[in-house]
Enzyme design. Structure first.
Site, mmCIF file in Angstrom:
data_model
loop_
_atom_site.group_PDB
_atom_site.id
_atom_site.type_symbol
_atom_site.label_atom_id
_atom_site.label_comp_id
_atom_site.label_asym_id
_atom_site.label_seq_id
_atom_site.Cartn_x
_atom_site.Cartn_y
_atom_site.Cartn_z
ATOM 1 N N LYS A 138 0.846 -1.039 -0.169
ATOM 2 C CA LYS A 138 -0.043 0.020 -0.124
ATOM 3 C C LYS A 138 0.959 1.284 -0.164
ATOM 4 O O LYS A 138 2.116 1.095 0.271
ATOM 5 C CB LYS A 138 -0.878 -0.221 1.188
ATOM 6 C CG LYS A 138 -0.196 0.111 2.620
ATOM 7 C CD LYS A 138 -1.067 -0.188 3.759
ATOM 8 C CE LYS A 138 -0.500 -0.157 5.095
ATOM 9 N NZ LYS A 138 -1.243 -0.805 5.994
ATOM 10 N N TYR A 158 15.526 29.403 9.448
ATOM 11 C CA TYR A 158 14.305 30.226 9.959
ATOM 12 C C TYR A 158 14.607 30.158 11.563
ATOM 13 O O TYR A 158 14.900 29.249 12.184
ATOM 14 C CB TYR A 158 13.281 29.679 9.543
ATOM 15 C CG TYR A 158 12.961 29.883 7.927
ATOM 16 C CD1 TYR A 158 12.765 31.129 7.621
ATOM 17 C CD2 TYR A 158 13.063 28.787 7.028
ATOM 18 C CE1 TYR A 158 12.458 31.372 6.294
ATOM 19 C CE2 TYR A 158 12.847 29.071 5.712
ATOM 20 C CZ TYR A 158 12.490 30.307 4.996
ATOM 21 O OH TYR A 158 12.328 30.762 3.941
ATOM 22 N N MET A 209 11.953 24.422 3.580
ATOM 23 C CA MET A 209 11.301 23.647 2.439
ATOM 24 C C MET A 209 11.989 22.926 1.454
ATOM 25 O O MET A 209 11.763 21.804 1.302
ATOM 26 C CB MET A 209 10.344 24.629 1.717
ATOM 27 C CG MET A 209 9.414 24.014 0.699
ATOM 28 S SD MET A 209 8.362 25.071 -0.357
ATOM 29 C CE MET A 209 7.227 25.730 0.493
ATOM 30 N N ARG A 266 -11.229 -0.186 14.663
ATOM 31 C CA ARG A 266 -10.887 0.634 13.557
ATOM 32 C C ARG A 266 -11.699 0.033 12.300
ATOM 33 O O ARG A 266 -12.605 0.866 11.718
ATOM 34 C CB ARG A 266 -9.562 0.530 13.252
ATOM 35 C CG ARG A 266 -8.954 1.634 12.007
ATOM 36 C CD ARG A 266 -7.565 1.542 12.143
ATOM 37 N NE ARG A 266 -6.980 0.275 11.239
ATOM 38 C CZ ARG A 266 -5.782 0.019 10.872
ATOM 39 N NH1 ARG A 266 -4.764 0.918 11.110
ATOM 40 N NH2 ARG A 266 -5.488 -1.048 10.342
HETATM 41 C C1 LIG Z 1 -0.584 -1.926 6.760
HETATM 42 C C2 LIG Z 1 -1.106 -3.103 7.154
HETATM 43 C C3 LIG Z 1 -0.144 -4.261 7.312
HETATM 44 C C4 LIG Z 1 1.244 -4.101 7.351
HETATM 45 O O1 LIG Z 1 1.639 -3.557 8.715
HETATM 46 P P1 LIG Z 1 3.269 -3.547 9.085
HETATM 47 O O2 LIG Z 1 3.246 -2.926 10.514
HETATM 48 O O3 LIG Z 1 3.867 -2.581 8.031
HETATM 49 O O4 LIG Z 1 3.855 -4.787 8.938
HETATM 50 C C5 LIG Z 1 -0.923 -5.439 7.730
HETATM 51 N N1 LIG Z 1 -2.370 -5.698 7.683
HETATM 52 C C6 LIG Z 1 -2.978 -4.751 7.461
HETATM 53 C C7 LIG Z 1 -4.551 -4.846 7.465
HETATM 54 C C8 LIG Z 1 -2.403 -3.317 7.042
HETATM 55 O O5 LIG Z 1 -3.560 -2.115 7.133
#
Ligand SMILES: *Cc1c(COP(=O)(O)O)cnc(C)c1O
Length: 355
Positions: free
Chosen positions: A34, A251, A300, A129
């Site tokens: 992802k 800055y 930046m 969640r």
């Molecule tokens: C992102 C995600 C993972 C991977 O988690 P890591 O901590 O990066 O290994 C596994 N399962 C779900 C549902 C996720 O959203």
């Protein structure tokens, strides 16, 4: 010459990290790609990980891109579908979908095709969640089992505390209790659970961060887990100067003020590249392979570094912000965040180069 910043992706390190997953678990591996493979580039990461048993991500268009690139393994949509209009595409591209709410089941109900879809049914075992509660699960399971559009079901949950005490036991035992009567594949473990909780591996593990060479634990280094950094964010010094006691850098004059004369450099990397603005003075950084520290506020497009102990450093010296020789977990800690956020926050103006 272009601006010297780049994110180099070490594809052999990705392959090494997949082997670390395989050594830790005999379950099938659903590689989590992802967020553009945690900033590493979806297609090149998937190609390096082509021996994975499946890929998990969020957007249908990314899943379609993987299919079109020739990947045949299951591709899982971690949040499922977001409208009924997406269902024909899921069937056409043989995408596997998470089902986590009643709305999705209603949309399925209206979908006419038989046996089209592989479904991962998500159970909320304590993360709060996504997913169905323990009370909802039995009815949902019945409804899905008899559903004409559903080809097969995998049961999944996600841990909130796999990386810290008190661990996964409360969630694991609830999940096991709920699912005991169903002979279906299961999936529970993210990177932390893969490394720390073998009892929770189930049939499919879902590694993300460990594939990219970062530790899922605050107190354990990636190196000690056998993980190799995949992304190295590097740039160059583009300006060098001497400052005297009382001079400020960057800055906000009070943010860093020199106590004595020092030699400083300016690096072509700032928060518009994805370097965290919250990284305080003192964040570790490599110049010509030697460790030094950042100075002043991150701008930046630039940030300051201390070259007082590096007399040979000059314009053109190589700077490593994180990656090879500079664990991203240390930079993340100094910026009050985690490696995940730094990797995903890399911005499109930084060239991502795989080799
Ligand atoms: C992102 C995600 C993972 C991977 O988690 P890591 O901590 O990066 O290994 C596994 N399962 C779900 C549902 C996720 O959203």
């Amino acid at each position: 010459m272009s601006r010297p910043i780049q994110a180099h992706i070490d594809l052999s390190a990705l392959r090494n990290n997949l082997r670390v997953v395989r050594r830790a678990s005999s379950a099938r591996v659903m590689a989590v790609v992802k967020a553009n493979a945690y900033g590493h580039g979806l297609l090149q990461a998937a190609q390096a990980l082509h021996e994975a048993d499946g890929f998990a991500l969020l957007e249908v268009r990314d899943a379609v891109q993987l299919r079109d690139a020739g990947f045949r393994q299951p591709i899982l949509l971690l949040e499922g579908f977001f409208s009924r209009e997406e269902l024909p595409l899921l069937a056409e591209y043989e995408l596997t979908t998470v089902i986590h709410n009643h709305q999705q089941i209603e949309w399925l109900e209206a979908y006419p095709r038989k046996n089209g879809l592989s479904v991962w049914l998500k159970i909320n075992s304590g993360m709060n969640r996504l997913g169905f509660s323990a009370q909802e699960f039995p009815a949902v399971m019945e409804r899905l089992k008899s559903h004409r559009a559903v080809r097969d079901v995998t049961l999944m949950t996600h841990f909130a505390l796999a990386d810290e005490a008190p661990g996964v036991m409360t969630q694991l035992s609830l999940f096991e209790q709920l699912t005991a009567n169903h002979r279906l594949p299961r999936s529970l473990a993210n990177s932390a659970a893969i490394l720390r909780h073998p009892v929770a591996h189930g049939d499919w593990v879902r590694p993300g961060i460990m594939l990219y060479g970062s530790s899922p634990f605050a107190d354990v280094s990636a190196e000690s887990l056998g993980l190799q950094p995949v992304m190295t964010l590097s740039s160059e010094i583009i300006s060098v100067r001497e400052i005297k006691a009382g001079d400020a850098v960057g800055y906000g004059a009070t943010f860093f003020c020199a106590e004595r004369a020092m030699r400083i450099g300016t690096v072509a990397c700032g928060y518009a590249d994805g370097y965290p603005r919250h990284a305080a003075t003192g964040t570790p950084i490599l110049v010509d392979g030697k460790r030094t520290r950042t100075l002043g506020r991150v701008s930046m497009d630039m940030l300051g570094v201390d070259l007082s102990a590096l007399p040979d450093a000059r314009v053109g010296s190589r700077v490593v912000l994180w990656g090879e020789g500079m664990p991203i977990d240390e930079v993340a800690r100094a910026a009050g965040t985690i490696s995940y956020e730094l990797l995903c926050a890399l911005t499109p103006r930084v060239p991502v180069v795989g080799a």
